[in-house]
Design a protein around this motif. Structure first.
Motif, PDB file in Angstrom:
ATOM      1  N   THR A 492       0.912  -1.116  -0.137  1.00 26.36           N
ATOM      2  CA  THR A 492       0.104  -0.064   0.010  1.00 26.36           C
ATOM      3  C   THR A 492       0.961   1.419  -0.065  1.00 26.36           C
ATOM      4  OG1 THR A 492      -0.115   0.029   2.440  1.00 26.36           O
ATOM      5  CG2 THR A 492      -1.788  -1.226   1.311  1.00 26.36           C
ATOM      6  N   THR A 493       0.236   2.550  -0.339  1.00 27.80           N
ATOM      7  CA  THR A 493       0.970   3.506  -0.239  1.00 27.80           C
ATOM      8  C   THR A 493       1.753   4.002   0.742  1.00 27.80           C
ATOM      9  OG1 THR A 493      -1.067   4.889   0.122  1.00 27.80           O
ATOM     10  CG2 THR A 493      -0.120   4.630  -2.207  1.00 27.80           C
ATOM     11  N   ASP A 494       1.211   3.491   1.901  1.00 29.72           N
ATOM     12  CA  ASP A 494       1.901   3.675   3.089  1.00 29.72           C
ATOM     13  C   ASP A 494       2.582   2.362   3.878  1.00 29.72           C
ATOM     14  OD1 ASP A 494      -0.750   2.390   3.613  1.00 29.72           O
ATOM     15  OD2 ASP A 494      -1.608   3.621   5.139  1.00 29.72           O
ATOM     16  N   GLY A 495       2.924   1.554   2.935  1.00 28.18           N
ATOM     17  CA  GLY A 495       3.774   0.691   3.376  1.00 28.18           C
ATOM     18  C   GLY A 495       3.500  -0.916   3.885  1.00 28.18           C
ATOM     19  N   ARG A 496       2.041  -1.017   3.963  1.00 26.61           N
ATOM     20  CA  ARG A 496       1.778  -2.418   4.321  1.00 26.61           C
ATOM     21  C   ARG A 496       1.822  -3.491   3.239  1.00 26.61           C
ATOM     22  NH1 ARG A 496      -1.623  -4.739   8.621  1.00 26.61           N
ATOM     23  NH2 ARG A 496      -2.871  -6.281   7.833  1.00 26.61           N
ATOM     24  N   VAL A 497       2.584  -4.492   3.466  1.00 21.33           N
ATOM     25  CA  VAL A 497       2.944  -5.506   2.299  1.00 21.33           C
ATOM     26  C   VAL A 497       1.632  -6.441   2.481  1.00 21.33           C
ATOM     27  CG1 VAL A 497       4.455  -7.251   1.265  1.00 21.33           C
ATOM     28  CG2 VAL A 497       5.157  -5.125   2.498  1.00 21.33           C
ATOM     29  N   VAL A 498       0.925  -6.772   1.342  1.00 21.72           N
ATOM     30  CA  VAL A 498      -0.183  -7.729   1.536  1.00 21.72           C
ATOM     31  C   VAL A 498       0.266  -8.956   0.114  1.00 21.72           C
ATOM     32  CG1 VAL A 498      -2.521  -8.218   0.949  1.00 21.72           C
ATOM     33  CG2 VAL A 498      -1.724  -6.047   1.841  1.00 21.72           C
ATOM     34  N   PRO A 499       0.783 -10.060   0.775  1.00 20.67           N
ATOM     35  CA  PRO A 499       0.992 -11.170  -0.122  1.00 20.67           C
ATOM     36  C   PRO A 499      -0.141 -11.562  -0.654  1.00 20.67           C
ATOM     37  CG  PRO A 499       1.842 -11.632   2.115  1.00 20.67           C
ATOM     38  CD  PRO A 499       1.047 -10.610   2.288  1.00 20.67           C
ATOM     39  N   VAL A 500      -0.412 -11.566  -2.173  1.00 13.42           N
ATOM     40  CA  VAL A 500      -1.445 -12.103  -3.108  1.00 13.42           C
ATOM     41  C   VAL A 500      -0.820 -13.384  -3.839  1.00 13.42           C
ATOM     42  CG1 VAL A 500      -2.958 -11.490  -4.998  1.00 13.42           C
ATOM     43  CG2 VAL A 500      -1.761  -9.587  -3.364  1.00 13.42           C
ATOM     44  N   MET A 501      -1.667 -14.184  -3.283  1.00 11.65           N
ATOM     45  CA  MET A 501      -1.487 -15.487  -3.514  1.00 11.65           C
ATOM     46  C   MET A 501      -2.591 -15.991  -4.787  1.00 11.65           C
ATOM     47  SD  MET A 501       0.754 -16.144  -0.866  1.00 11.65           S
ATOM     48  CE  MET A 501       0.790 -17.627  -0.124  1.00 11.65           C
ATOM     49  N   ALA A 502      -2.142 -17.375  -5.044  1.00 12.78           N
ATOM     50  CA  ALA A 502      -3.224 -17.835  -6.200  1.00 12.78           C
ATOM     51  C   ALA A 502      -4.073 -19.176  -5.810  1.00 12.78           C
ATOM     52  CB  ALA A 502      -2.435 -18.219  -7.555  1.00 12.78           C
ATOM     53  N   ASN A 503      -5.192 -19.123  -6.024  1.00  5.19           N
ATOM     54  CA  ASN A 503      -5.716 -20.284  -5.984  1.00  5.19           C
ATOM     55  C   ASN A 503      -5.809 -21.232  -7.103  1.00  5.19           C
ATOM     56  OD1 ASN A 503      -7.157 -18.822  -3.821  1.00  5.19           O
ATOM     57  ND2 ASN A 503      -9.009 -18.612  -4.678  1.00  5.19           N
ATOM     58  N   VAL A 504      -5.303 -22.682  -6.870  1.00  7.10           N
ATOM     59  CA  VAL A 504      -5.093 -23.354  -7.990  1.00  7.10           C
ATOM     60  C   VAL A 504      -5.722 -24.890  -7.828  1.00  7.10           C
ATOM     61  CG1 VAL A 504      -2.802 -22.324  -8.365  1.00  7.10           C
ATOM     62  CG2 VAL A 504      -3.001 -24.330  -7.052  1.00  7.10           C
ATOM     63  N   GLY A 505      -6.133 -25.234  -8.944  1.00  5.47           N
ATOM     64  CA  GLY A 505      -6.963 -26.654  -9.026  1.00  5.47           C
ATOM     65  C   GLY A 505      -6.268 -27.445 -10.126  1.00  5.47           C
ATOM     66  N   SER A 506      -4.984 -27.054 -10.481  1.00  6.52           N
ATOM     67  CA  SER A 506      -4.135 -27.757 -11.571  1.00  6.52           C
ATOM     68  C   SER A 506      -2.840 -27.213 -11.609  1.00  6.52           C
ATOM     69  CB  SER A 506      -4.727 -28.022 -12.632  1.00  6.52           C
ATOM     70  OG  SER A 506      -4.659 -26.594 -13.593  1.00  6.52           O
ATOM     71  N   VAL A 507      -1.843 -28.162 -12.107  1.00  7.20           N
ATOM     72  CA  VAL A 507      -0.514 -27.743 -12.025  1.00  7.20           C
ATOM     73  C   VAL A 507      -0.384 -26.577 -13.019  1.00  7.20           C
ATOM     74  CG1 VAL A 507       1.773 -28.403 -12.666  1.00  7.20           C
ATOM     75  CG2 VAL A 507       0.321 -29.814 -11.535  1.00  7.20           C
ATOM     76  N   GLN A 508      -1.376 -26.851 -14.013  1.00  5.63           N
ATOM     77  CA  GLN A 508      -1.248 -25.595 -15.015  1.00  5.63           C
ATOM     78  C   GLN A 508      -1.886 -24.278 -14.491  1.00  5.63           C
ATOM     79  OE1 GLN A 508      -0.162 -26.314 -18.489  1.00  5.63           O
ATOM     80  NE2 GLN A 508      -0.405 -24.193 -18.300  1.00  5.63           N
ATOM     81  N   ASP A 509      -2.516 -24.342 -13.721  1.00  6.42           N
ATOM     82  CA  ASP A 509      -3.115 -23.121 -12.741  1.00  6.42           C
ATOM     83  C   ASP A 509      -1.950 -22.646 -12.416  1.00  6.42           C
ATOM     84  OD1 ASP A 509      -5.979 -23.246 -13.535  1.00  6.42           O
ATOM     85  OD2 ASP A 509      -6.374 -24.069 -11.637  1.00  6.42           O
ATOM     86  N   ALA A 510      -1.172 -23.180 -11.636  1.00 13.17           N
ATOM     87  CA  ALA A 510       0.015 -22.714 -10.981  1.00 13.17           C
ATOM     88  C   ALA A 510       1.047 -22.168 -12.086  1.00 13.17           C
ATOM     89  CB  ALA A 510       0.627 -23.943 -10.099  1.00 13.17           C
ATOM     90  N   ARG A 511       1.160 -22.892 -13.087  1.00 15.21           N
ATOM     91  CA  ARG A 511       2.049 -22.434 -13.922  1.00 15.21           C
ATOM     92  C   ARG A 511       1.529 -20.913 -14.714  1.00 15.21           C
ATOM     93  NH1 ARG A 511       2.922 -28.167 -16.284  1.00 15.21           N
ATOM     94  NH2 ARG A 511       4.437 -28.772 -14.743  1.00 15.21           N
TER      95      ARG A 511
END
Lengths: 787, 206
Positions: A492-511
């Protein structure tokens, strides 16, 4: 084929014929029984059969027992000596030998090769039962090139897919070997049906395919493509995995409605006599197969070979002997050709639709698509030009339509039916066409303009056009910008880091997940959802490793089997429940099947030794359930250093007592979809009440707020439901104090971009205000999102 | 001696086999698939029908045609075995004068066909256990100056002894061999039908 029994011979022949398409089948002549019902063999009849089957390539004679052998030998004295010279009497077992011989002969193999293959007909069975020591049949693999393929077929590399593989391999000037990397069996000769049978490769096994010789490259390519199409097994199981590649990511479209009605008018068709109807039926069938081959070629070029495989599967349906028998029978009973096709394929579609697996159920649409193609050909209905320049509104989207649409000229597709794994949806998504599903029976008058925003799950007739066009422009610009910075962290503009992860249902999703900081949700029940038997610990660990590798060692969050409700698993059938969403779901199921949970947790532990892994239990309500899950995990041994343990928060009861429930855990992850439906008591797949099940309902936000405030110190709070995939809702979640988000792949860059634009302070202020709103609509208004 | 004598042999054999069909089947039911009597009866009934329909000029022509009929109509292993016997017998008789010696040679040729087909050896508990002593006895009788009838009587008697000697044997060929030791104690149906055929020959070709 020489047998004492006509019935036995006919049945064996039927079994073998099923393996090979009719035009590839060798000539098979039968000398069996003295007549239909009298057992016995007749050397003169055998001689006639040999003469009938004879060609310069020679004749292989398969026999049952006793006098069959004597009669066959005697028969060689009766036939022309020149013919007798090219006859081989085989000691192969009749049924197994015949199957092996027919398959091998269909590849154009020599008489000697066919005879050898027949003789090895028992190997597969002997090897499986282990009652006879089978000779080591491994072959050399010197100077080989190789590729790795996956057996995705439900029943493994069983007889028919094995036959296709063998036929393919033998069509190349190359020697091809197979090794099952999961069992270590092989290498064996891939050109031998019997040897392929001894490999006993099951679903999920990886095969090393080796090849040498002048056409080694071509052979490997061809085998790889065949493996991608589940070795030609697509009709039943369809695509091995739902390939849900993200489309344009705009998910928004506006334009004149093109209502595409596929019902074909049969009223003008004039029925003729049965013979004419049968001939019309056959002409249409042949033409339909040719059309599908053309569509397949075009789709391969335009979309990809995997998607094009759908049309091969549709063509296979047109050659399915069981269906063709039904159609012929219907015509014989007096039906017209269109009636016969309509009835037969409608029945099949209904059968498919009654299956338990929702993914299978959606295959009914392929059946209807084939039906319509044949009916169109029968009635001479012009193949309509593919629609363009507007928003297509269809009851369901079949793959053929999705493939022929001009992606540049179609604004979007609105589908009345629910379901996101149909072939049509898959093809359209992979072509980047915006689409929305489940719009229901909305009236769309002729000539009206329609618009949808899949992200807001809204479909409108005569919308505020300017607003939509603005949204489209904004989304396009936003997306371009977001993609450019996808790999930057979301701060955020004031320095809070928010990890944004992925929802996956296959190896391809992950790739495919661009810019993800890891995975916040690995849906194990989706990863292995097409399995008939439970995957082993090793198989699971292997897939988890691949997902972790795709995220380059960033943490992945494995959710233990989340089944029940709308997510059945074929290998864990559940009794019908009056109210499945309030029944045995998630962790609840495993209280009486702990071994399945144990195997999965063991796989999680193995992978956690190598890479950071989080594991979470879904659908928990009480602290006792959490303790039970952890007890199972702890019983497997000391916790690996890299492993973090958490739970899903989907039940309001769990949210309300998070202080006690999450004691001693590393994290909790809020599943907003289920939390919303349990909080609002509304099923979002039921169009009558779906509007109530809105994740932005302040009641849901109050529960999220409660979790964040009351979670024990040091326990991280994540959100992995749909809410986290909506950039403005994601900003709201950050404002509520959620530490981490997990979104669907294509939305990750957009969510990150949004977070970078806000200050945490501002987000907190907005969130506090959202909690005081009276409805989801008010919250949405507050967020300034299009609704 | 002409074609009629051979036709009479076949008709007589057909009668005998018909009368003994139940007996042969009973023997076969103990160690085989309980069809030898009905198979032989069906085969020879077809041979009789052939005799009724067709006029044959020579014994060899008749024997060959009868052999083909048995091949097609018997059904079990005895079809190709007896069929081959009559085919080779007929071939050996082609263009020769019917004498005790030529008939002896023809019988040997026929039995040679049975051996080639069935690959049986002595004491395998098969029809060859009747044929082998019969051929020896026939030769011995001819060498001793016996006429055709006398030689055939000697052959039939020897066949009967051979047939009886199959009782304690363990089968090593055919369906009975699946029984192993349990096949001992039963008389071989094939050796029995062979004896019936030779007894019939002794009655009609003398």
């Amino acid at each position: 084929m020489v047998s004492h029994s006509r019935a036995l011979a006919d049945a064996a022949l039927g079994l073998a014929a099923e393996m090979v398409a009719e035009d590839n089948r060798p000539v098979i002549a039968v000398a069996a029984g003295l007549d239909e019902t009298t057992f016995g063999t007749d050397a003169a009849a055998v001689a006639e059969a040999i003469a009938a089957a004879d060609s310069p390539d020679g004749v292989l004679v398969l026999l049952d027992l006793g006098s069959a052998v004597l009669s066959a030998e005697l028969a060689l004295e009766f036939v022309d000596p020149e013919i007798a010279e090219r006859v081989v009497l085989s000691s192969a077992p009749l049924v197994e030998g015949l199957v092996a011989a027919v398959v091998t002969a269909s590849t154009g193999a020599s008489l000697q090769a066919v005879a050898d293959e027949a003789k090895r007909g028992l190997l597969g069975k002997q090897d499986h039962l282990g009652d006879v020591p089978t000779p080591s049949a491994t072959v050399a693999t010197d100077n080989e090139q190789s590729v790795e393929v996956l057996v995705s077929n439900e029943h493994g590399l069983h007889a028919r897919p094995a036959a296709r593989l063998v036929a393919l391999v033998n069509s190349f000037d190359a020697s091809v070997t197979l090794t099952d990397l999961d069992t270590g069996r092989g290498p064996i000769d891939a050109g031998s049906l019997s040897m392929v049978a001894t490999l006993n490769a099951q679903q999920g096994h990886r095969l090393r395919v080796g090849a040498s010789g002048p056409q080694a490259d071509e052979a490997l390519d061809a085998v790889r493509v065949l493996a991608e199409q589940a070795f030609g097994d697509l009709p039943a199981g369809a695509l091995p995995q739902p390939v849900l590649r993200g489309g344009s990511g705009l998910d928004v479209a506006i334009g004149p409605a093109i209502v595409w009605d596929t019902a074909i008018d049969l009223s003008t068709y004039q029925r003729a006599d049965a013979a004419t109807e049968a001939s019309n039926s056959e002409t249409a069938r042949t033409a339909a197969i040719a059309e599908l081959a053309q569509v397949q070629r075009e789709t391969t070029a335009r979309v990809g070979a995997a998607e094009a495989g759908i049309f091969e599967a549709q063509a296979a349906l047109l050659a399915d002997p069981a269906q063709l028998r039904e159609i012929t029978a219907a015509i014989d009973r007096g039906a017209s050709a269109p009636e016969a096709w309509s009835q037969t394929l409608d029945d099949l579609a209904k059968t498919v639709e009654s299956l338990d697996d929702p993914y299978q159920r959606e295959r009914a649409q392929d059946v209807r698509s084939v039906r319509d193609r044949v009916l169109r050909l029968l009635t001479g209905t012009e193949s309509a030009e593919p629609p363009a320049d507007g928003v297509l509104v269809v009851r369901e989207l079949d793959a053929a339509t999705a493939a022929i649409l001009d992606a540049e000229r179609i604004a979007g597709i609105a589908i009345r039916a629910t379901g996101t794994t149909g072939h049509g949806v898959i093809v359209a998504r992979s072509r980047g066409i915006p689409l929305i599903t489940g719009i229901g029976d909305v009236q769309v008058p002729l000539g009206s303009v329609v618009a949808f925003d899949a992200r807001a799950n809204s479909f409108m007739v005569d919308p505020d056009e300017e607003a939509f066009r603005t949204t489209i422009r904004e989304r396009t610009a936003e997306r371009e910008q977001a993609l450019a910075t996808a790999d930057h962290p979301a701060v955020t503009t004031d320095g809070r880091v928010v990890p944004v992860m992925a929802n996956v249902g296959s190896v391809q999703d992950a790739r495919d997940a661009r810019g993800a900081d890891g995975s916040g949700l690995v849906r194990t029940e989706v990863l292995f959802g097409d399995r008939r038997t439970a995957p082993t610990t090793a198989e699971q660990a292997e897939v988890f490793r691949k997902i972790a590798a795709a995220f380059e060692g960033k943490p992945i969050t494995i959710r233990t089997w989340d089944i029940g409700g709308d997510k059945p698993l074929p290998f864990l059938p559940q009794a019908a429940e009056a109210n499945p969403f309030l029944g045995e779901r998630g962790l609840r199921v495993f209280r009486h099947r702990p071994e399945l949970l144990r195997d999965q947790l063991q796989a999680v532990r193995e992978v956690a030794l190598e890479t950071p892994v989080q594991v979470m239990f879904p659908m928990v309500t009480t602290a006792e359930e959490v303790a039970w899950g952890i007890e199972i995990l702890d019983a497997l041994g000391p916790q690996p250093a890299g492993l973090k343990v958490g739970i899903m928060v989907e039940v309001p009861a769990a949210a309300l007592r998070i202080d006690s429930l999450a004691l001693g855990l590393d994290f909790v992850s809020i599943g907003t979809n289920d939390l919303t439906q349990y909080t609002t008591a509304a099923d979002r797949t039921n169009t009558a009440v779906a509007a109530l099940a809105d994740g932005l309902d302040p009641a849901v936000l109050l529960l999220i707020d409660h979790v964040v405030r009351h979670v024990p110190t040091g326990v991280h709070v994540a959100v992995c439901g749909d809410l986290a995939s909506d950039p403005s809702a994601a900003a709201l979640l950050v404002g509520l104090g959620v530490h981490e988000l997990s979104a669907v792949g294509p939305q990750i860059p957009l969510v990150k971009a949004r977070i970078r634009r806000i200050s945490f302070e501002y987000a907190r202020h907005t969130a506090a205000e959202a909690l005081t709103q009276s409805s989801a609509a008010d919250v949405r208004y507050l967020l300034g999102a299009v609704s | 001696m002409g074609v009629d004598a051979f036709a009479n042999w076949l008709r007589d054999a057909a009668n005998t086999l018909h009368e003994n069909a139940a007996y042969l089947t009973e023997l076969d039911s103990a160690i085989g698939d309980a069809d030898h009597g009905s198979n032989m009866d069906r085969g020879f009934t077809a041979v009789v029908a052939l005799l009724d329909e067709t006029t044959f000029e020579t014994p060899d022509e008749l024997m060959k045609k009868a052999g083909m009929t048995l091949v097609s109509k018997v059904g079990g292993a005895s079809g190709p075995l007896y069929g081959t016997f009559f085919l080779r017998l007929g071939t050996a008789l082609a263009g020769v004068e019917i004498t005790p010696a030529t008939v002896g040679e023809a019988l040997k040729a026929g039995v040679g066909g049975i051996l080639a087909r069935g690959k049986a050896e002595l004491n395998d508990k098969t029809m060859y256990d009747a044929w082998a002593p019969a051929l020896d006895a026939y030769d011995e009788a001819v060498a001793g100056g016996s006429d055709l009838g006398g030689a055939l009587v000697a052959a039939a008697e020897a066949a009967a002894k051979g047939r009886d000697a199959t009782i304690p044997l363990v089968a090593r060929k055919g369906r009975a061999s699946y029984l192993g030791e349990r096949s001992a104690g039963h008389q071989d149906p094939g050796a029995t039908s062979t004896t019936l055929l030779l007894e019939s020959a002794a009655r009609t070709l003398g």
